[in-house]
Design a protein around this motif. Structure first.
Motif, PDB file in Angstrom:
ATOM      1  N   GLN A  90      -8.489   8.285  -3.318  1.00 18.99           N
ATOM      2  CA  GLN A  90      -8.250   7.151  -3.532  1.00 18.99           C
ATOM      3  C   GLN A  90      -7.474   7.132  -4.924  1.00 18.99           C
ATOM      4  O   GLN A  90      -8.070   8.084  -5.908  1.00 18.99           O
ATOM      5  CB  GLN A  90      -9.492   6.374  -3.506  1.00 18.99           C
ATOM      6  CG  GLN A  90      -9.753   5.957  -2.020  1.00 18.99           C
ATOM      7  CD  GLN A  90     -10.771   4.833  -2.043  1.00 18.99           C
ATOM      8  OE1 GLN A  90     -11.708   4.581  -2.870  1.00 18.99           O
ATOM      9  NE2 GLN A  90     -10.707   4.055  -1.136  1.00 18.99           N
ATOM     10  N   TYR A  95      -0.405   6.137  -2.828  1.00 22.85           N
ATOM     11  CA  TYR A  95      -0.599   4.900  -2.176  1.00 22.85           C
ATOM     12  C   TYR A  95      -0.032   3.459  -2.839  1.00 22.85           C
ATOM     13  O   TYR A  95       0.096   3.545  -3.791  1.00 22.85           O
ATOM     14  CB  TYR A  95      -2.238   4.631  -2.217  1.00 22.85           C
ATOM     15  CG  TYR A  95      -2.953   5.757  -1.250  1.00 22.85           C
ATOM     16  CD1 TYR A  95      -2.587   5.922   0.196  1.00 22.85           C
ATOM     17  CD2 TYR A  95      -4.185   6.010  -1.679  1.00 22.85           C
ATOM     18  CE1 TYR A  95      -3.243   6.635   0.957  1.00 22.85           C
ATOM     19  CE2 TYR A  95      -4.756   6.912  -0.729  1.00 22.85           C
ATOM     20  CZ  TYR A  95      -4.507   7.269   0.610  1.00 22.85           C
ATOM     21  OH  TYR A  95      -5.137   7.944   1.499  1.00 22.85           O
ATOM     22  N   ARG A 101      -6.916   1.712   1.300  1.00 22.59           N
ATOM     23  CA  ARG A 101      -6.837   2.806   2.273  1.00 22.59           C
ATOM     24  C   ARG A 101      -8.053   3.820   1.810  1.00 22.59           C
ATOM     25  O   ARG A 101      -8.318   3.796   0.846  1.00 22.59           O
ATOM     26  CB  ARG A 101      -5.541   3.613   2.127  1.00 22.59           C
ATOM     27  CG  ARG A 101      -4.350   2.864   2.781  1.00 22.59           C
ATOM     28  CD  ARG A 101      -3.287   3.776   2.668  1.00 22.59           C
ATOM     29  NE  ARG A 101      -2.014   2.911   2.702  1.00 22.59           N
ATOM     30  CZ  ARG A 101      -0.894   3.522   3.607  1.00 22.59           C
ATOM     31  NH1 ARG A 101      -0.867   4.576   4.296  1.00 22.59           N
ATOM     32  NH2 ARG A 101       0.096   2.504   3.642  1.00 22.59           N
ATOM     33  N   THR A 122      -4.293   9.899   5.839  1.00 20.40           N
ATOM     34  CA  THR A 122      -4.073   9.064   4.632  1.00 20.40           C
ATOM     35  C   THR A 122      -4.816   7.549   4.957  1.00 20.40           C
ATOM     36  O   THR A 122      -4.824   6.963   3.887  1.00 20.40           O
ATOM     37  CB  THR A 122      -2.598   8.918   4.513  1.00 20.40           C
ATOM     38  OG1 THR A 122      -1.853   8.288   5.851  1.00 20.40           O
ATOM     39  CG2 THR A 122      -1.808   9.973   4.117  1.00 20.40           C
ATOM     40  N   HIS A 123      -5.253   7.502   6.060  1.00 20.51           N
ATOM     41  CA  HIS A 123      -6.045   5.958   6.508  1.00 20.51           C
ATOM     42  C   HIS A 123      -7.060   6.502   7.605  1.00 20.51           C
ATOM     43  O   HIS A 123      -7.059   7.858   7.746  1.00 20.51           O
ATOM     44  CB  HIS A 123      -5.155   5.015   7.163  1.00 20.51           C
ATOM     45  CG  HIS A 123      -5.681   3.726   6.766  1.00 20.51           C
ATOM     46  ND1 HIS A 123      -6.706   3.181   5.716  1.00 20.51           N
ATOM     47  CD2 HIS A 123      -5.967   2.891   7.532  1.00 20.51           C
ATOM     48  CE1 HIS A 123      -7.184   1.933   5.887  1.00 20.51           C
ATOM     49  NE2 HIS A 123      -6.589   1.660   6.898  1.00 20.51           N
TER      50      HIS A 123
END
Length: 127
Positions: A90, A95, A101, A122-123
């Motif tokens: 994160q 991003y 996300r 990535t999610h």
């Protein structure tokens, strides 16, 4: 993983050589993992802030998960050998800052991932 990432990897590798019951007890204590009964983990590395393997679940050999917020395997579910699961930390510059996300990999009850798969996490991925 409660220890620093590299130290956590060293602990995981050292636990490969112990019987499953002792290794799982030490994973709970040293790494803060939540492990149910009869969990089996092969020669694999899991780099996640929270690791949950429910009763009867297993992760095969040479499965590598990195940069995940959550890695969760449901009851009696299996992840085969040679799988890769890659997340992004994160706050990573890749991003878009306006979109929240989380790199979460979850497998439900009695599900399976067979061998030699790559997951771009990535999610959230729910199986």
């Amino acid at each position: 993983m409660s220890l620093k990432s590299k130290a956590g990897h060293i602990v995981q590798i050292a636990l490969w050589f112990l019987p499953a019951k002792i290794g799982n007890a030490l994973r709970r204590r040293l790494l803060g993992w939540e492990l149910g009964q009869d969990v089996r983990i092969g020669l694999s590395l899991i780099d996640a802030k929270r690791v949950v393997l429910h009763e009867g679940s297993s992760v095969g050999h040479f499965t590598f998960a990195r940069n995940l917020e959550v890695f969760e395997v449901g009851r009696y579910s299996k992840i085969g050998n040679f799988n890769q699961i890659a997340g992004r930390p994160q706050g990573s510059p890749e991003y878009n800052s306006s979109i929240m996300r989380s790199s979460i990999f979850r497998i439900g009850i009695e599900s399976a991932v067979t061998h030699r798969h790559y997951f771009d996490c990535t999610h959230v991925i729910d199986i």
